[in-house]
Write an enzyme that holds these catalytic residues in place. Sequence first.
Site, PDB file in Angstrom:
ATOM      1  N   GLU A  13      -6.889 -12.645  11.426  1.00 64.73           N
ATOM      2  CA  GLU A  13      -7.356 -11.645  11.934  1.00 64.73           C
ATOM      3  C   GLU A  13      -8.985 -11.131  12.749  1.00 64.73           C
ATOM      4  OE1 GLU A  13      -4.726  -8.784   8.692  1.00 64.73           O
ATOM      5  OE2 GLU A  13      -7.054  -8.569   8.193  1.00 64.73           O
ATOM      6  N   GLY A  79       3.831  -4.486   7.473  1.00 62.58           N
ATOM      7  CA  GLY A  79       4.758  -4.102   7.655  1.00 62.58           C
ATOM      8  C   GLY A  79       5.393  -3.012   7.797  1.00 62.58           C
ATOM      9  N   MET A 172      -2.397  -3.666   3.031  1.00 63.26           N
ATOM     10  CA  MET A 172      -3.610  -3.700   1.963  1.00 63.26           C
ATOM     11  C   MET A 172      -4.578  -3.019   1.457  1.00 63.26           C
ATOM     12  SD  MET A 172      -1.414  -7.596   0.303  1.00 63.26           S
ATOM     13  CE  MET A 172      -2.107  -7.211  -1.507  1.00 63.26           C
ATOM     14  N   GLU A 173      -5.373  -2.882   2.862  1.00 62.03           N
ATOM     15  CA  GLU A 173      -6.814  -2.543   2.964  1.00 62.03           C
ATOM     16  C   GLU A 173      -7.382  -1.182   3.637  1.00 62.03           C
ATOM     17  OE1 GLU A 173      -5.870  -6.125   2.435  1.00 62.03           O
ATOM     18  OE2 GLU A 173      -5.828  -5.712   4.370  1.00 62.03           O
ATOM     19  N   ASP A 196       6.117  -7.868   9.411  1.00 63.40           N
ATOM     20  CA  ASP A 196       7.336  -7.982   9.411  1.00 63.40           C
ATOM     21  C   ASP A 196       7.441  -6.143   8.840  1.00 63.40           C
ATOM     22  OD1 ASP A 196       6.168  -6.607   5.756  1.00 63.40           O
ATOM     23  OD2 ASP A 196       4.969  -7.856   6.748  1.00 63.40           O
TER      24      ASP A 196
END
Length: 234
Positions: A13, A79, A172-173, A196
């Site tokens: 990333e 996502g 998630m962050e 996704d």
Amino acid sequence: MKTIGIIGAMNIEIELIKNKIIIEDERKYAGFIFYIGKYKGLNIILTSCGIGKVNAASCTQILIDRFNVTEIINTGIGGSLNKKVGLCDIVISENVTYHDVRQTQMKTYFPFKEFFTANKQLVEIAVKAYENMSPKEYNYHIGRIVTGETFVCEDELKEKIISRYNPYCVEMEGAAIGHVAEINEVPFIIIRSISDNADDNATLNYDEFEIIAANNSAMIILNMLDLISISEFR
């Protein structure tokens, strides 16, 4: 002069950004490697925090305490949780929150907020950065991003999160980064490109679009830095 902290969770990333900045030094704190460099006159601190909220929060606090960053940009993948948001689209945070922490807990205890709001000026810069891109092979959206300690890859969980938070994407962050930035009064923004659809097929989509999405997000960040540098040295 501005010192901009840029955080990605994974090396893929930040790789594109790392290749574009002039790295002058590296430092390691608490296991995180911080690349100290320049981009068109801007001071840049680039780092990869690892997966999850605790890693992201720890890394963000180090950026603030050790490097005195003036703003924080989080780049990465996520996502989709909105039918309008397609694969490889960009989501720009209006605000961020946790999907795995009860909202009553967030309101009742410090920092007494249900969500953390991205800096309006950084949001405007992100939109202009997208508009300056050519060709435009994907769309952008401004909305809520939700964070939790799980890779969402089940239709049932996806629908629960949508019904409670009405978000544009999940990762998630981001909320941990926004949380730490806000309580330290440091402007922040979270940028995500969609890898996704956070459903039963998420793992298959992720494997196919992970790198493409990571680079899409990184390109927006680089275009943002171009705009910030022009403003800074005008």
